[in-house]
Scaffold this motif. Structure first.
Motif, short mmCIF file in Angstrom:
data_model
loop_
_atom_site.label_atom_id
_atom_site.label_comp_id
_atom_site.label_asym_id
_atom_site.label_seq_id
_atom_site.Cartn_x
_atom_site.Cartn_y
_atom_site.Cartn_z
N ALA A 1 2.28 5.86 -11.52
CA ALA A 1 2.96 4.71 -12.12
C ALA A 1 4.46 4.75 -11.90
CB ALA A 1 2.65 4.65 -13.61
N GLY A 2 5.10 5.88 -12.16
CA GLY A 2 6.55 5.93 -12.11
C GLY A 2 7.14 5.57 -10.77
N ILE A 3 6.77 6.31 -9.73
CA ILE A 3 7.39 6.11 -8.43
C ILE A 3 6.95 4.80 -7.78
CG2 ILE A 3 5.62 7.48 -7.23
CD1 ILE A 3 9.39 7.29 -6.39
N ASP B 1 0.83 -1.21 0.00
CA ASP B 1 0.00 0.00 0.00
C ASP B 1 0.86 1.26 0.00
OD1 ASP B 1 -2.51 -1.17 -0.11
OD2 ASP B 1 -2.62 -1.44 2.06
N ALA B 2 2.06 1.17 0.57
CA ALA B 2 2.97 2.31 0.56
C ALA B 2 3.54 2.57 -0.82
CB ALA B 2 4.12 2.07 1.55
N HIS B 3 3.30 1.62 -1.75
CA HIS B 3 3.81 1.72 -3.12
C HIS B 3 2.65 1.77 -4.11
CE1 HIS B 3 7.70 0.74 -1.32
NE2 HIS B 3 7.07 -0.23 -0.69
N PHE B 4 1.49 2.29 -3.67
CA PHE B 4 0.31 2.48 -4.51
C PHE B 4 -0.27 1.15 -5.03
CE2 PHE B 4 3.22 6.09 -5.04
CZ PHE B 4 2.46 7.09 -4.46
N GLY B 5 0.02 0.05 -4.33
CA GLY B 5 -0.53 -1.25 -4.71
C GLY B 5 0.14 -1.91 -5.89
N TRP B 6 1.26 -1.35 -6.36
CA TRP B 6 1.93 -1.94 -7.52
C TRP B 6 2.37 -3.37 -7.25
CZ3 TRP B 6 2.53 -1.52 -12.51
CH2 TRP B 6 2.20 -0.31 -13.13
N LEU C 1 9.91 -5.71 -3.36
CA LEU C 1 9.66 -7.12 -3.64
C LEU C 1 10.94 -7.90 -3.89
CD1 LEU C 1 6.42 -6.94 -5.81
CD2 LEU C 1 6.64 -7.73 -3.45
N ILE C 2 11.94 -7.26 -4.49
CA ILE C 2 13.22 -7.94 -4.68
C ILE C 2 13.83 -8.26 -3.31
CG2 ILE C 2 15.60 -7.67 -5.49
CD1 ILE C 2 14.47 -6.07 -7.85
N GLY C 3 13.76 -7.30 -2.39
CA GLY C 3 14.25 -7.54 -1.04
C GLY C 3 13.45 -8.61 -0.32
N LYS C 4 12.16 -8.65 -0.58
CA LYS C 4 11.28 -9.61 0.09
C LYS C 4 11.50 -11.04 -0.40
CE LYS C 4 6.35 -10.80 0.49
NZ LYS C 4 4.96 -10.38 0.20
N HIS C 5 11.52 -11.20 -1.71
CA HIS C 5 11.57 -12.56 -2.28
C HIS C 5 12.98 -13.01 -2.65
CE1 HIS C 5 7.22 -13.11 -2.52
NE2 HIS C 5 7.11 -11.89 -2.99
N ASN C 6 13.88 -12.08 -2.92
CA ASN C 6 15.26 -12.40 -3.28
C ASN C 6 15.33 -13.44 -4.40
OD1 ASN C 6 18.06 -12.33 -3.21
ND2 ASN C 6 18.21 -13.92 -1.64
N SER D 1 8.56 1.66 -9.29
CA SER D 1 9.98 1.49 -8.94
C SER D 1 10.16 1.08 -7.49
CB SER D 1 10.74 2.80 -9.21
OG SER D 1 10.67 3.16 -10.57
N THR D 2 9.47 1.77 -6.58
CA THR D 2 9.67 1.47 -5.16
C THR D 2 9.11 0.09 -4.80
OG1 THR D 2 7.62 2.63 -4.54
CG2 THR D 2 9.68 3.91 -4.53
N ALA D 3 7.99 -0.30 -5.41
CA ALA D 3 7.43 -1.63 -5.15
C ALA D 3 8.37 -2.72 -5.63
CB ALA D 3 6.07 -1.76 -5.83
N LEU D 4 8.99 -2.50 -6.78
CA LEU D 4 9.92 -3.51 -7.30
C LEU D 4 11.09 -3.69 -6.34
CD1 LEU D 4 10.67 -5.43 -9.60
CD2 LEU D 4 11.91 -3.53 -10.66
N ALA D 5 11.64 -2.58 -5.85
CA ALA D 5 12.75 -2.67 -4.90
C ALA D 5 12.33 -3.43 -3.64
CB ALA D 5 13.25 -1.27 -4.54
#
Length: 364
Positions: free
Chosen positions: A310-312, A269-274, A321-326, A315-319
């Motif tokens: 969309a832009g922010i 939710d902090a990343h607009f649900g992306w 999720l990468i940290g979450k799932h590795n 990007s922030t959601a991807l960062a």
């Protein structure tokens, strides 16, 4: 009478309307501050009308009314959602659940927690459903005989974006020259002129009695066609990244399976649900939930344009999720979301990239 029968399926619809001067909402809605679409008019009333259409499509379901419940999760809207629903006088087993504004994922989780049926349909407020959708989903779940995630067909009603009020063309049109500058919409002004699309609104009566006349104007996008092809071929649980077939709006999941994986990740939710649906799909996939297809079900998206956030958020959601799932499977997500790769191609790319993914913190 409705309350005496346990529902077979719960439809959860997150809903949020902010004051016009508010900052963009935390998730993608229809026209207005949630979207990059250059539409005029009252964004809040537009969202209410879209919700009215969605609920009307539920009132038109072939599944008996007492066999499903509808939960509209009001995520702290400025408008009186309860009053709106009461004014529409729809014959539905419906509850409005109001919560403090938290976001798309939290709203879904509220509905999942309060669902009384063994299956939850993850709806969105700007879709309309074909009359046989809920019955088709339940039939597919019954045929599976175990916890499953079931998807129906999805379509876009692209021309819905041209109306200030989709239900009333006399309210005027958006600026078509500006719409033509949005991604993939350069064709729209010519289509409006040649097909008289400005005279083809979507009314409650259309949804209740003439769904087929709306469906014939809707389009299957490349993304939706790919999801359907994977599900029809029963590949979702065989491909490395078949979890990308998960879609809110056309997907139902066993309630127990949703609760077992923790529902949606509210941190998004902090990343607009992306990427929220993709993250949920991955966790269901990892837990062994089968992904199945209900051919007779259809959800039509009342097209609302690209989100302003969309832009922010992307990007922030991807960062996050990468940290979450590795996993490289998540790291490549923009290749899929931006339609560079289909699901099967994405799976091959992820497998190839695995060789170069850091192991134990070391770059190979």
């Amino acid at each position: 009478m409705h309350e005496q029968v346990k529902p077979r399926i719960t439809v959860v619809i997150p809903f949020y309307v902010a004051e016009p001067a508010d900052a963009p909402g935390r998730y993608q809605g229809t026209l207005g501050p949630w979207s990059g679409a250059p539409a005029a008019g009252d964004a809040g009333r537009t969202r209410e009308r879209h919700l009215h259409l969605m609920l009307s499509s539920l009132a038109a379901q072939t599944l008996p009314i007492d066999e499903f419940e509808v939960l509209v999760v009001d995520d702290g809207s400025a408008s009186d959602v309860q009053r709106c629903v009461e004014d529409w006088r729809l014959n539905l087993r419906l509850r409005v659940i109001r919560q403090r504004h938290s976001g798309f994922c939290t709203a879904y989780n509220t509905g999942i927690e309060q669902a009384r049926a063994p299956v939850v349909f993850l709806a969105v407020d700007h879709d309309i459903l074909s009359p046989g959708t809920l019955a088709a989903h339940l039939a597919r779940h019954a045929a599976e005989g175990t916890e499953a995630a079931v998807s129906g067909r999805q379509r876009y009603l692209f021309h819905s974006i041209i109306f200030n009020d989709l239900t009333d063309p006399s309210a005027g049109l958006a600026d078509l020259s500006q719409l033509a500058m949005l991604p993939d919409l350069g064709w729209l002004p010519a289509a409006v002129r040649n097909l008289d699309l400005d005279r083809k609104p979507v009314t409650v009566d259309d949804v209740l009695h003439r769904f087929d006349t709306v469906a014939v104007l809707a389009s299957c996008t490349q993304e939706y066609a790919d999801v359907e092809a994977v599900l029809r071929a029963d590949l979702a649980n065989k491909l490395r990244c078949g979890w990308l077939a998960m879609r809110t709006g056309s997907n139902s999941v066993a309630t127990s399976a949703l609760r077992a994986v923790g529902g949606f990740d509210s941190q998004l939710d902090a990343h607009f649900g992306w990427y929220a649906e993709h993250d949920l799909g991955l966790r269901l996939f990892q837990s062994g939930v089968p992904f199945r297809f209900a051919e007779e079900a259809m959800a039509i998206d009342l097209f609302h344009g690209p989100p302003a956030t969309a832009g922010i958020g992307k990007s922030t959601a991807l960062a996050y999720l990468i940290g979450k799932h590795n996993t490289v499977d998540v790291a490549l997500l923009p290749h899929y979301v931006d339609r560079v790769l289909d699901i099967e191609e994405y799976s091959h790319h992820a497998a190839a990239a695995q060789r170069w993914w850091p192991s134990n913190g070391e770059i190979r």
